[in-house]
Design a protein around this motif. Structure first.
Motif, short mmCIF file in Angstrom:
data_model
loop_
_atom_site.label_atom_id
_atom_site.label_comp_id
_atom_site.label_asym_id
_atom_site.label_seq_id
_atom_site.Cartn_x
_atom_site.Cartn_y
_atom_site.Cartn_z
N THR A 393 0.77 -1.51 0.02
CA THR A 393 0.07 -0.15 -0.07
C THR A 393 0.87 1.14 0.14
OG1 THR A 393 -1.89 -0.87 1.33
CG2 THR A 393 -1.79 1.15 1.19
N LEU A 394 2.00 1.18 0.96
CA LEU A 394 2.63 2.59 0.95
C LEU A 394 3.42 2.67 -0.14
CD1 LEU A 394 4.08 2.31 4.87
CD2 LEU A 394 2.09 3.85 3.84
N LEU A 395 3.95 1.62 -0.73
CA LEU A 395 5.02 1.83 -1.99
C LEU A 395 4.07 2.06 -3.19
CD1 LEU A 395 7.59 1.60 -3.14
CD2 LEU A 395 7.45 -1.05 -3.48
N SER A 396 2.98 1.53 -3.19
CA SER A 396 1.88 1.95 -4.35
C SER A 396 1.82 3.41 -4.29
CB SER A 396 0.76 0.99 -4.20
OG SER A 396 -0.04 1.46 -5.69
N SER A 397 1.44 3.89 -3.12
CA SER A 397 0.89 5.17 -3.11
C SER A 397 2.28 6.10 -3.50
CB SER A 397 0.68 5.65 -1.77
OG SER A 397 0.06 6.86 -1.38
N THR A 398 3.30 5.85 -2.95
CA THR A 398 4.65 6.63 -3.19
C THR A 398 4.84 6.55 -4.84
OG1 THR A 398 5.43 6.11 -0.99
CG2 THR A 398 7.14 6.91 -2.87
N LEU A 399 4.99 5.44 -5.37
CA LEU A 399 5.21 5.24 -6.96
C LEU A 399 4.28 6.03 -7.48
CD1 LEU A 399 6.48 1.71 -6.97
CD2 LEU A 399 7.79 3.70 -7.08
N SER A 400 2.98 6.02 -7.11
CA SER A 400 1.87 6.48 -8.19
C SER A 400 2.20 8.28 -8.50
CB SER A 400 0.52 6.50 -7.51
OG SER A 400 0.46 7.13 -6.27
N LYS A 401 2.95 8.79 -7.18
CA LYS A 401 3.33 10.16 -7.36
C LYS A 401 4.43 10.34 -8.38
CE LYS A 401 1.76 10.54 -2.79
NZ LYS A 401 2.02 10.96 -1.31
#
Length: 543
Positions: A393-401
């Motif tokens: 969840t955290l990595l997906s959110s970061t990478l989306s940016k």
């Protein structure tokens, strides 16, 4: 998995009424024989028909053969089978198990072990030196799982019924190797008679010498496996002990929490940080222990976008290491390199940090990132594992940016592993998430199993092929036996190669074990050399 090195979710009776906020579906009860209850007849001091229950979040058995077993069944196998020695985490020394004594020559190339008297296999056959020799030789010949622990062995001789003599090809700490959590098992190689022993094991049969033997095995059922006391166990059954062990497969933490509430199981390594904190606040029997188990994010170096080392380094830098540890609320600690603290090979000062500016710069250099070509990555992780889901969840959110889409998919272990090993490289994931822990109390297994190249992938799921790296790994065992300073330098150099130069892996955190036991249960010792194993024979049921 090698095994999926996975933190197993296990329920407990200790926190009854501490987790009332957790719901879940209906779960079959265990009647009057709940492990937290006082066993009838216990006052007499004899072993009674009391059951100790696990609730693992994965299927228990991947491989029944003690020669090749390399998966979650460790939690059962270490109660069924025994090795020559056992590593004592409290003394940091090897202690007797099936061997009562051992000696080594000055050059550590000749080892002599004296076996315990009056030991029988569950098949009824006496465990003597010839039987132990046959078991080790078969494991070597099978060459599967952790069989490499015996690679240094040139020959084995049964000098008499109770004496095993090993001659080695090169110096090695054979007493430590013989305490390994896999492939060190001694078993009856004649159990199948003239039949195929591997097929015999696959039917759910065992040929160990441990305190428990297989009672029932029902693949796919909630209670997948049950063990019963082996009446002929060399240690005897004096005192109050558990006579049965059950493994109830419980993929969802909410269901495991309900088992906790209902008092149907006896031990929980961790439900989640919130439940552990509640149990601790209410005075339950809890303990937190550092482990030798870490979480790995393995990057596909052979196929897909992460063939580009710049993109691998960008993903490394995008992970919020500190944020993950904070969110785990005590269930994880910052990693320093590949090797957890407390193991030979650990290198301090290697903690990875999030660097979003660095990640964006690397993405842009490769033509991606904000304003560049969109990038899509796939990641697989363990279904039902809240901590791995948090990483996703955290990595997906970061990478989306950063204009990167991460498709993170939770899978059952067998599905995740089969996909990663697929002969069709296009089916393989870009990032494979799994736990890892050592085969014995040394760092070697990370390097030889996860990163050394092989013709067909097993746990080397970065698919790395690096001859120079392989050559250095092949020298580690001998180097550790003859020149520890040089071995430590080699371990440090190899971690620099894997993490900094090749960027094939990120280590989000090291697991902290958070244990909750049923009230009154005594005798438990957390031993990270045997991750998530409870040596049930050593426990005393609580009143």
């Amino acid at each position: 998995m090698r095994r999926q090195r996975r933190l197993l979710a296990i329920g407990t009776a200790a926190a009854l009424a501490l987790v009332a906020a957790c719901g879940g579906g209906q779960v079959r009860g265990s009647g009057d024989r709940s492990p937290g209850a006082a066993p009838s007849g216990a006052a007499g001091g004899g072993a009674v028909d009391t059951t100790f229950v696990y609730a693992p979040n994965l299927d228990v058995v991947t491989d029944w053969d003690p020669a090749s077993s390399y998966s979650n069944e460790i939690i059962a196998m270490q109660n069924i089978y025994e090795s020559l020695t056992k590593f004592n985490i409290q003394t940091q020394k090897v202690e007797p198990r099936l061997a009562t004594a051992w000696t080594a020559s000055g050059d550590a190339k000749k080892w002599t072990f004296t076996l315990r008297e009056n030991v029988k296999f569950h098949t009824g056959k006496p465990l003597d030196a010839e039987a132990a020799k046959a078991a080790i030789e078969r494991t070597k010949e099978e060459g599967a799982g952790a069989a490499y622990i015996w690679d240094s062995v040139k020959s084995i001789k049964a000098k008499d019924a109770k004496t095993l003599e090993f001659k080695l090809k090169y110096p090695a700490p054979l007493d430590l190797l013989a305490s390994a959590d896999f492939a060190a098992y001694i078993y009856d190689t004649t159990a199948a008679g003239s039949g195929d022993l591997k097929k015999w094991f696959a039917e759910g049969k065992d040929a160990g010498s441990g305190p428990y033997t297989v009672d029932t095995w029902q693949k796919g059922k909630e209670v997948e496996l049950s063990l019963k006391a082996f009446d002929g166990y060399w240690g005897g059954w004096q005192g109050t002990k558990y006579k049965r062990v059950e493994f109830r497969v419980t993929p969802e933490l909410t269901t495991a929490a309900q088992l906790v509430q209902r008092g149907e199981v006896g031990f929980a390594p961790r439900l989640n940080p919130q439940l552990f904190a509640q149990a601790e606040a209410q005075g339950a029997q809890t303990e937190q222990a550092a482990s030798f188990q870490n979480l790995l994010a393995l990057f596909n170096t052979q196929h897909g976008p992460l063939k580009d080392v710049r993109l691998r380094k960008a993903v490394q830098k995008a992970i919020d290491y500190d944020g993950l540890v904070a969110a785990l609320k005590g269930a994880g600690a910052a990693a320093s390199g590949l090797v957890p603290q407390g193991l030979f090979g650990h290198v301090p000062g290697r903690a990875q940090k999030q660097d979003l500016a660095g990640a964006e710069a690397l993405l842009k250099e490769a033509g991606h990132g904000p304003g560049g070509k969109p990038l899509k990555l796939t990641m697989t992780y363990a279904q039902g594992d809240a901590d791995q889901q948090l990483l996703a969840t955290l990595l997906s959110s970061t990478l989306s940016k950063l204009n990167v889409t991460l498709e993170a998919k939770p899978l059952q272990w067998s599905t995740q592993w089969d996909q990663a090993k697929s002969g069709d490289t296009a089916k393989r994931q870009d990032i494979f998430v799994m736990y890892w822990y050592p085969d014995y109390a040394d760092a070697y297994s990370w390097f030889v199993n996860v990163f050394r190249s092989s013709a067909k992938p097993s746990f080397n799921l970065t698919y790395l092929k690096d001859d120079k790296f392989d050559e250095a790994v092949d020298k580690l065992t001998e180097l550790a036996a003859v020149d520890k300073d040089a071995a430590l330098k080699s371990y440090a150099d190899l971690q620099t190669r894997l993490i900094d130069e090749l960027a094939v892996v990120a280590v989000p955190y090291v697991v902290n074990y958070q244990r909750v036991l049923a009230q009154g249960v005594s005798g438990y010792v957390d031993n990270p050399a045997y991750p998530n194993v409870v040596f049930v024979y050593d426990l005393t049921p609580g009143a």
